[in-house]
Design an enzyme around this catalytic site. Structure first.
Site, short mmCIF file in Angstrom:
data_model
loop_
_atom_site.label_atom_id
_atom_site.label_comp_id
_atom_site.label_asym_id
_atom_site.label_seq_id
_atom_site.Cartn_x
_atom_site.Cartn_y
_atom_site.Cartn_z
N GLU A 21 -4.47 0.65 -3.56
CA GLU A 21 -2.83 1.21 -3.67
C GLU A 21 -2.21 -0.02 -3.52
O GLU A 21 -1.30 -0.12 -4.15
CB GLU A 21 -2.82 2.17 -2.38
CG GLU A 21 -3.48 3.53 -2.60
CD GLU A 21 -3.29 4.40 -1.38
OE1 GLU A 21 -3.28 5.60 -1.79
OE2 GLU A 21 -3.22 3.93 -0.18
N GLU A 41 0.74 -1.41 -0.14
CA GLU A 41 0.07 -0.09 0.00
C GLU A 41 0.98 1.29 -0.15
O GLU A 41 0.76 2.22 -0.49
CB GLU A 41 -0.86 0.02 1.25
CG GLU A 41 -1.68 1.37 1.30
CD GLU A 41 -2.32 1.25 2.83
OE1 GLU A 41 -2.62 2.83 3.36
OE2 GLU A 41 -2.21 0.42 3.76
N ASP A 67 0.89 3.84 -3.08
CA ASP A 67 0.44 5.38 -2.82
C ASP A 67 1.37 6.22 -3.57
O ASP A 67 1.02 7.13 -4.05
CB ASP A 67 0.38 5.63 -1.38
CG ASP A 67 0.26 7.15 -1.16
OD1 ASP A 67 -0.85 7.46 -1.20
OD2 ASP A 67 1.09 7.58 -0.40
#
Length: 240
Positions: A133, A57, A61
């Site tokens: 993400e 994640e 991002d």
């Protein structure tokens, strides 16, 4: 019973293939996709600390910020840095990423702990956006930058026009203020010209004036939005 990534991949191959079809990408290493789907609540229950999607994640991002920033930089040459920043933020916020996740039914493929699953975790925007993400991070790790660019453009370009229009509308009052202040050292005024409809569903008509001249007008269900629409109307008339 503990389950490591390899055994999860073996048990979930058909499901992972289904998600690959929805994403339009085939993984070389399916373990990356599987790991992107593991919520921390599942890893905790299975005593698999660290085998969740949080690091992917984190990577996803950063990748989304770069890819979408690069896309907007080339696509909207006329927009200022601050406007591009706001537009990118509207595309990578929790609400929009959760919407992207729902478009590929991502919630159906998540590995959640029993408690999180029972509390409708598969529908939670916070969990869905983070998992999305993580999937982007997994695709980057598996296929590289160019592959991610292709996938992000396919999923995000349809939303660009709508998000840009929302941004410009929401920013219309400040843009008109800046334009007039810079040129005349004076700002515009707004006035409510009319109200229609019942009290719970009123429609307001607002005009924006400058030096006793009406520059534009707008109608909406709130005075604030009507003012923004009036400012947008004025900008359309004033700017080439």
């Amino acid at each position: 019973m503990e389950k490591n990534i390899d055994s999860l991949v073996g048990a979930n191959k058909a499901r992972l293939s289904e998600l690959e079809n929805l994403l339009g990408y085939r993984f070389t290493d399916l373990r990356l996709l599987q790991k992107a789907l593991i919520h921390s609540s599942f890893a905790f229950e299975q005593a698999q600390g660290g085998n969740d999607n949080e690091k992917l994640e984190f990577l996803g991002d950063a990748v989304l910020d770069l890819v979408i920033g690069h896309l907007l930089f080339h696509r909207y040459d006329e927009m200022r840095e601050g406007e591009l920043t706001k537009l990118r933020a509207s595309l990578v916020n929790e609400q929009h990423l959760a919407k992207m996740a729902r478009e590929v039914n991502l919630g159906n493929f998540l590995a959640l702990g029993k408690g999180e699953d029972a509390s409708q975790g598969r529908q939670k925007s916070s969990i869905l956006s983070c998992a999305y993400e993580a999937v982007i991070g997994a695709i980057f790790e598996d296929g590289g930058y160019d592959t991610v660019v292709e996938i992000v453009e396919r999923f995000f370009i349809p939303a660009l026009k709508e998000k840009k229009e929302e941004l410009l509308l929401a920013d219309s009052k400040s843009r008109l203020q800046e334009l007039l202040q810079e040129k005349y050292n004076e700002g515009p005024s707004y006035q409510v010209d009319g109200e229609e409809g019942p009290s719970h569903k009123k429609i307001f008509t607002v005009s924006v004036t400058f030096q006793d001249k009406i520059l534009g007008s707008g109608r909406a269900g709130s005075k604030k939005e009507a003012e923004q629409r009036a400012a947008a109307d004025a900008l359309n008339r004033l700017l080439p």
